[in-house]
Scaffold this motif. Sequence first.
Motif, PDB file in Angstrom:
ATOM      1  N   GLN A  22      -4.693  80.032   1.471  1.00 61.48           N
ATOM      2  CA  GLN A  22      -5.131  81.303   2.219  1.00 61.48           C
ATOM      3  C   GLN A  22      -5.156  81.042   3.705  1.00 61.48           C
ATOM      4  N   ASN A  23      -4.874  79.762   3.963  1.00 62.33           N
ATOM      5  CA  ASN A  23      -4.790  79.434   5.438  1.00 62.33           C
ATOM      6  C   ASN A  23      -3.740  78.525   5.728  1.00 62.33           C
ATOM      7  N   TYR A  24      -3.207  78.706   6.913  1.00 64.89           N
ATOM      8  CA  TYR A  24      -1.781  78.090   7.125  1.00 64.89           C
ATOM      9  C   TYR A  24      -1.932  77.671   8.747  1.00 64.89           C
ATOM     10  N   LEU A  25      -1.325  76.600   8.915  1.00 67.53           N
ATOM     11  CA  LEU A  25      -0.960  76.298  10.454  1.00 67.53           C
ATOM     12  C   LEU A  25       0.439  76.581  10.877  1.00 67.53           C
ATOM     13  N   GLU A  26       0.321  77.347  12.099  1.00 66.12           N
ATOM     14  CA  GLU A  26       1.699  77.848  12.448  1.00 66.12           C
ATOM     15  C   GLU A  26       2.579  76.926  13.690  1.00 66.12           C
ATOM     16  N   ILE A  27       3.498  76.435  13.149  1.00 64.62           N
ATOM     17  CA  ILE A  27       4.410  75.652  14.076  1.00 64.62           C
ATOM     18  C   ILE A  27       5.715  76.449  14.534  1.00 64.62           C
ATOM     19  N   SER A  28       5.750  76.580  15.742  1.00 62.40           N
ATOM     20  CA  SER A  28       7.037  77.446  16.373  1.00 62.40           C
ATOM     21  C   SER A  28       8.092  76.583  16.871  1.00 62.40           C
ATOM     22  N   TYR A  29       9.279  76.722  16.501  1.00 62.48           N
ATOM     23  CA  TYR A  29      10.500  75.958  17.076  1.00 62.48           C
ATOM     24  C   TYR A  29      11.319  77.006  17.967  1.00 62.48           C
ATOM     25  N   SER A  30      11.318  76.563  19.242  1.00 69.30           N
ATOM     26  CA  SER A  30      12.237  77.490  20.083  1.00 69.30           C
ATOM     27  C   SER A  30      13.453  76.765  20.929  1.00 69.30           C
ATOM     28  N   SER A  31      14.038  77.356  21.346  1.00 69.12           N
ATOM     29  CA  SER A  31      15.392  76.924  21.885  1.00 69.12           C
ATOM     30  C   SER A  31      15.466  77.194  23.470  1.00 69.12           C
ATOM     31  N   ILE A  32      16.095  76.199  24.039  1.00 65.79           N
ATOM     32  CA  ILE A  32      16.345  76.447  25.710  1.00 65.79           C
ATOM     33  C   ILE A  32      17.931  76.879  25.478  1.00 65.79           C
ATOM     34  N   CYS A  33      18.568  76.211  25.098  1.00 69.94           N
ATOM     35  CA  CYS A  33      19.951  76.317  25.408  1.00 69.94           C
ATOM     36  C   CYS A  33      21.191  76.073  23.959  1.00 69.94           C
ATOM     37  N   CYS A  34      20.618  75.124  23.370  1.00 74.37           N
ATOM     38  CA  CYS A  34      21.667  74.187  22.277  1.00 74.37           C
ATOM     39  C   CYS A  34      21.181  74.444  21.072  1.00 74.37           C
ATOM     40  N   GLY A  35      20.221  75.307  20.822  1.00 74.01           N
ATOM     41  CA  GLY A  35      19.646  75.338  19.248  1.00 74.01           C
ATOM     42  C   GLY A  35      18.047  74.737  19.117  1.00 74.01           C
ATOM     43  N   THR A  36      17.468  74.832  18.197  1.00 71.52           N
ATOM     44  CA  THR A  36      16.082  74.437  17.951  1.00 71.52           C
ATOM     45  C   THR A  36      15.872  73.037  17.613  1.00 71.52           C
ATOM     46  N   PRO A  37      15.049  72.283  18.099  1.00 67.53           N
ATOM     47  CA  PRO A  37      14.772  70.884  17.786  1.00 67.53           C
ATOM     48  C   PRO A  37      14.558  70.618  16.155  1.00 67.53           C
ATOM     49  N   SER A  38      14.886  69.516  15.615  1.00 63.16           N
ATOM     50  CA  SER A  38      15.041  69.033  14.299  1.00 63.16           C
ATOM     51  C   SER A  38      13.302  69.318  13.678  1.00 63.16           C
ATOM     52  N   THR A  39      13.323  69.592  12.547  1.00 63.95           N
ATOM     53  CA  THR A  39      12.001  69.694  11.826  1.00 63.95           C
ATOM     54  C   THR A  39      11.649  68.249  11.181  1.00 63.95           C
ATOM     55  N   ASP A  40      12.705  67.412  11.332  1.00 61.05           N
ATOM     56  CA  ASP A  40      12.394  66.134  10.463  1.00 61.05           C
ATOM     57  C   ASP A  40      11.220  65.203  11.162  1.00 61.05           C
ATOM     58  N   PRO A  41      10.726  65.312  12.339  1.00 59.55           N
ATOM     59  CA  PRO A  41       9.601  64.417  12.704  1.00 59.55           C
ATOM     60  C   PRO A  41       8.156  65.106  11.744  1.00 59.55           C
ATOM     61  N   VAL A  42       8.231  66.346  11.731  1.00 67.39           N
ATOM     62  CA  VAL A  42       7.122  67.270  11.335  1.00 67.39           C
ATOM     63  C   VAL A  42       7.249  66.964   9.764  1.00 67.39           C
ATOM     64  N   ILE A  43       8.099  66.966   8.838  1.00 72.03           N
ATOM     65  CA  ILE A  43       8.311  66.924   7.607  1.00 72.03           C
ATOM     66  C   ILE A  43       8.094  65.284   7.337  1.00 72.03           C
ATOM     67  N   ASN A  44       8.697  64.416   8.182  1.00 75.71           N
ATOM     68  CA  ASN A  44       8.334  63.081   8.027  1.00 75.71           C
ATOM     69  C   ASN A  44       6.814  62.909   7.844  1.00 75.71           C
ATOM     70  N   TYR A  45       6.161  63.471   8.846  1.00 71.61           N
ATOM     71  CA  TYR A  45       4.592  63.425   9.006  1.00 71.61           C
ATOM     72  C   TYR A  45       3.929  63.705   7.996  1.00 71.61           C
ATOM     73  N   LEU A  46       4.408  64.915   7.493  1.00 70.71           N
ATOM     74  CA  LEU A  46       3.793  65.407   5.984  1.00 70.71           C
ATOM     75  C   LEU A  46       4.109  64.739   4.854  1.00 70.71           C
ATOM     76  N   SER A  47       5.235  64.093   4.778  1.00 65.61           N
ATOM     77  CA  SER A  47       5.210  63.172   3.347  1.00 65.61           C
ATOM     78  C   SER A  47       4.427  61.970   3.632  1.00 65.61           C
ATOM     79  N   GLN A  48       4.523  61.341   4.919  1.00 69.08           N
ATOM     80  CA  GLN A  48       3.821  60.380   5.021  1.00 69.08           C
ATOM     81  C   GLN A  48       2.157  60.383   4.912  1.00 69.08           C
ATOM     82  N   PHE A  49       1.669  61.738   5.490  1.00 74.78           N
ATOM     83  CA  PHE A  49       0.461  61.900   5.103  1.00 74.78           C
ATOM     84  C   PHE A  49       0.000  62.106   3.759  1.00 74.78           C
TER      85      PHE A  49
END
Length: 136
Positions: A22-49
């Motif tokens: 029912q409750n979610y945390l929001e993480i926003s990925y924005s771009s400056i010129c060359c695409g968005t950053p990778s989701t790998d650090p967040v996904i790696n943290y989720l799997s480690q946790f």
Amino acid sequence: MKKIIITATLFTFGVFFSQKNQNYLEISYSSICCGTPSTDPVINYLSQFQKKNKTKAFEILKQPGLGREGEFNLYIGIDKLSKTQKTNFMKGLKSAISSQNTKRNENSDGIVYFESSKTVTKSDLVSIKNLTVYKK
């Protein structure tokens, strides 16, 4: 007739008592010129946790198409965590995101935004049309 009633009853209980976030945390990925950053650090943290705390897999939803360069939001379900787990999870997630933001190239790499005090409810997510289940 009994089989139909039993099947309908089981189906009704299954729908009403299914474990959905029912409750979610929001993480926003924005771009400056060359695409968005990778989701790998967040996904790696989720799997480690998840491994460290022996929790079930997180429900992760993705809202793509927020800009020309692939900006998107991730929504992470947190209802399965206890209060202390939520606190530790948010601290670690904040740390992983800030680490990712400090390592980026400021002229070309995008930014990851996260507010630990902001939770999004399921009723808020219902109004989002392009929401999909995130699979990595």
